[in-house]
Design an enzyme around this catalytic site. Sequence first.
Site, PDB file in Angstrom:
ATOM      1  NE  ARG A 167      70.157  23.497 130.185  1.00  0.00           N
ATOM      2  CZ  ARG A 167      69.833  24.662 129.670  1.00  0.00           C
ATOM      3  NH1 ARG A 167      70.306  25.759 130.181  1.00  0.00           N
ATOM      4  NH2 ARG A 167      69.013  24.743 128.639  1.00  0.00           N
ATOM      5  CD  GLU A 180      62.852  27.494 117.269  1.00  0.00           C
ATOM      6  OE1 GLU A 180      63.515  27.774 118.280  1.00  0.00           O
ATOM      7  OE2 GLU A 180      62.821  26.351 116.818  1.00  0.00           O
TER       8      GLU A 180
END
Length: 171
Positions: free
Chosen positions: A58, A95
């Site tokens: 994007r 993460e």
Amino acid sequence: MDLKAHVRTIPDFPKPGILFYDISTLLHDAKAWQSAVNQLSERIAVYKPEMLLGIEARGFLFAAPVAYKLGCGFAMIRKESKLPGETISHSYALEYGTDTIEIQSDAVLKGQKVVVVDDILATGGTISGAVELLNKMGASIQAVAFLAELSFLGGRDKLKIPCETLLTYDE
């Protein structure tokens, strides 16, 4: 133009408890997309970049038209093994694991003034990886820019360079 009015929120996507900020509705509206590109162009122009780098996928939607508008080059930062020719890669921690991004080795010249563009700044993992990749190449990173920032996730705190965003979501 109120760009937030053109961003749809979708609860529990991609999994329960996540509120997804869907920019596709902004892209569907020609005037909203044009306004976003114009606003990003104004914010980025002050850095006088020679090259804009868009992060897959994007980020390409904003970096390419802004580069065109500013009269500078555009290059892609992509996931591993998606670019032809010789590439430079960088693996970074997320993460939930690790990821690897790449850029064509001749896309950015040493010392070239660049701005990195993506759609949304969340935890800052991908943009930090992109900055490290460009530092390996010797680029002069002037700033990073985003359509939106999810400020409650603290991604900006990982950055040591100017960060431009058009929209901020605090929760």
